[in-house]
Design an enzyme around this catalytic site. Structure first.
Site, PDB file in Angstrom:
ATOM      1  N   SER A 116       0.828  -1.215   0.000  1.00  0.00           N
ATOM      2  CA  SER A 116       0.000   0.000   0.000  1.00  0.00           C
ATOM      3  C   SER A 116       0.862   1.265   0.000  1.00  0.00           C
ATOM      4  O   SER A 116       0.458   2.289  -0.570  1.00  0.00           O
ATOM      5  CB  SER A 116      -0.975   0.007   1.177  1.00  0.00           C
ATOM      6  N   ARG A 140      21.673 -15.200   4.482  1.00  0.00           N
ATOM      7  CA  ARG A 140      21.343 -13.788   4.229  1.00  0.00           C
ATOM      8  C   ARG A 140      22.404 -13.108   3.360  1.00  0.00           C
ATOM      9  O   ARG A 140      22.088 -12.335   2.450  1.00  0.00           O
ATOM     10  CB  ARG A 140      21.207 -13.054   5.567  1.00  0.00           C
ATOM     11  N   LEU A 166      18.436  -6.300   6.519  1.00  0.00           N
ATOM     12  CA  LEU A 166      19.455  -6.208   5.475  1.00  0.00           C
ATOM     13  C   LEU A 166      20.843  -6.354   6.084  1.00  0.00           C
ATOM     14  O   LEU A 166      21.111  -5.821   7.174  1.00  0.00           O
ATOM     15  CB  LEU A 166      19.338  -4.868   4.754  1.00  0.00           C
ATOM     16  N   ASN A 205      13.592   4.022   4.309  1.00  0.00           N
ATOM     17  CA  ASN A 205      12.664   3.049   4.878  1.00  0.00           C
ATOM     18  C   ASN A 205      11.530   3.796   5.561  1.00  0.00           C
ATOM     19  O   ASN A 205      11.703   4.923   6.017  1.00  0.00           O
ATOM     20  CB  ASN A 205      13.391   2.185   5.917  1.00  0.00           C
ATOM     21  N   HIS A 208       8.915   3.128   8.788  1.00  0.00           N
ATOM     22  CA  HIS A 208       8.748   2.245   9.944  1.00  0.00           C
ATOM     23  C   HIS A 208       7.500   2.685  10.707  1.00  0.00           C
ATOM     24  O   HIS A 208       7.287   3.880  10.922  1.00  0.00           O
ATOM     25  CB  HIS A 208       9.982   2.336  10.846  1.00  0.00           C
ATOM     26  N   LEU A 236      19.923  -0.924  13.124  1.00  0.00           N
ATOM     27  CA  LEU A 236      18.549  -1.265  12.725  1.00  0.00           C
ATOM     28  C   LEU A 236      17.516  -0.257  13.237  1.00  0.00           C
ATOM     29  O   LEU A 236      17.421  -0.018  14.449  1.00  0.00           O
ATOM     30  CB  LEU A 236      18.191  -2.664  13.242  1.00  0.00           C
ATOM     31  N   GLN A 265      -1.240   7.813   7.691  1.00  0.00           N
ATOM     32  CA  GLN A 265      -0.177   8.832   7.753  1.00  0.00           C
ATOM     33  C   GLN A 265       1.070   8.390   6.993  1.00  0.00           C
ATOM     34  O   GLN A 265       1.773   9.208   6.396  1.00  0.00           O
ATOM     35  CB  GLN A 265       0.159   9.151   9.206  1.00  0.00           C
TER      36      GLN A 265
HETATM   37  C1  GAR Z   1       3.890  -0.671   6.734  1.00  0.00           C
HETATM   38  O1  GAR Z   1       3.122  -0.417   7.873  1.00  0.00           O
HETATM   39  C2  GAR Z   1       5.341  -0.355   7.005  1.00  0.00           C
HETATM   40  O2  GAR Z   1       5.525   0.746   7.832  1.00  0.00           O
HETATM   41  C3  GAR Z   1       5.812  -1.629   7.654  1.00  0.00           C
HETATM   42  O3  GAR Z   1       5.187  -2.653   6.942  1.00  0.00           O
HETATM   43  C4  GAR Z   1       3.938  -2.176   6.431  1.00  0.00           C
HETATM   44  C5  GAR Z   1       3.902  -2.447   4.949  1.00  0.00           C
HETATM   45  O4  GAR Z   1       2.636  -2.156   4.432  1.00  0.00           O
HETATM   46  N1  GAR Z   1       7.223  -1.744   7.591  1.00  0.00           N
HETATM   47  C6  GAR Z   1       7.953  -2.285   8.564  1.00  0.00           C
HETATM   48  O5  GAR Z   1       7.462  -2.739   9.568  1.00  0.00           O
HETATM   49  C7  GAR Z   1       9.442  -2.282   8.314  1.00  0.00           C
HETATM   50  N2  GAR Z   1      10.135  -2.675   9.496  1.00  0.00           N
HETATM   51  P1  GAR Z   1       2.422  -2.035   2.858  1.00  0.00           P
HETATM   52  O6  GAR Z   1       2.990  -3.325   2.250  1.00  0.00           O
HETATM   53  O7  GAR Z   1       0.929  -1.976   2.700  1.00  0.00           O
HETATM   54  O8  GAR Z   1       3.125  -0.815   2.385  1.00  0.00           O
END
Ligand code: GAR
Length: 213
Positions: free
Chosen positions: A17, A65, A93, A107, A109, A144, A173
């Protein structure tokens, strides 16, 4: 501002998304490829529907990895990106990978970093009883979920929230600040001042306070 649209490679593992929000924001970028470590990721199907090249690299097929990340990095380099965007890429990563892309690796988060790095951020926010939660766009470093912060948005936590209702409020948001942060990068406006990210020639706030929905 750069003379041409910057080239972006997107990495994702699932729904996509945030990637979709990037597309809908009509950013001044050229998405060279979307790469996923999960061949069935919905985000890959969406990319194909938009005519964007996709690559599936199934991490379960690689011994470790380091081997997977080396191949992933080579694949990314083939697309000559100015910026690599992690959009729900759910694998840690390796340091070697991060070193290759540091400074051009963003990124998002789902917490107000440095609070709640790692997984299950919404569950942990509710368990702690915090009254404000949110999301963070940051540059990725070997530390991280602790790289230089580009933008944040805050939402209220309600007494009757569940992890799902809170996640939905935060996600709305995320869809605002990630396209904004990528636009700033594309416009060459993100500058590093003593390890902190500021906006060039602008004192605009890099935070969003949301009343929630
Ligand atoms: C999002 O909430 C993003 O912030 C989180 O994964 C979701 C992905 O949603 N990312 C993490 O947790 C990274 N550590 P999406 O696939 O619908 O964009």
């Amino acid at each position: 501002m750069l003379a041409r649209p910057i080239r972006v490679v997107v990495l994702l593992s699932g729904r996509g998304s945030n990637f979709q929000a990037m597309i809908e924001a009509q950013l001044p970028i050229d998405i060279a490829a979307v790469i996923s470590n999960r061949p069935q990721a919905a985000g890959l199907a969406y990319a194909r529907s938009q005519g964007i090249p996709t690559v599936a690299l199934d991490h379960t097929q690689y011994p470790d990895r380091a081997a997977f990340d080396a191949l992933l990095a080579d694949e990314i380099e083939c697309h000559r990106p100015d910026l690599v965007v992690l959009a729900g890429y759910m694998r840690i990563l390796s340091p070697a990978f991060i070193a290759r892309f540091e400074g051009r690796l963003l990124n998002i988060h789902p917490s107000l970093l440095p609070m709640f790095p790692g997984l299950k951020t919404h569950e942990r926010a509710l368990a702690e009883g915090v009254k404000i939660h949110g999301c963070t766009v940051h540059f990725v470093t070997a530390d991280l979920d602790h790289g230089p912060i580009v933008a944040q948005a805050a939402v209220p936590v309600r007494a009757d929230d569940t992890p799902d209702t809170l996640a939905a409020r935060v996600l709305a948001q995320e869809h605002r600040i990630y396209p904004q942060a990528i636009r700033w990068f594309a416009e060459g406006r993100l500058i590093n001042v003593h390890g902190h990210v500021n906006l060039k020639d602008d004192l605009a706030s890099q935070s969003v306070l949301s009343p929630g929905t």
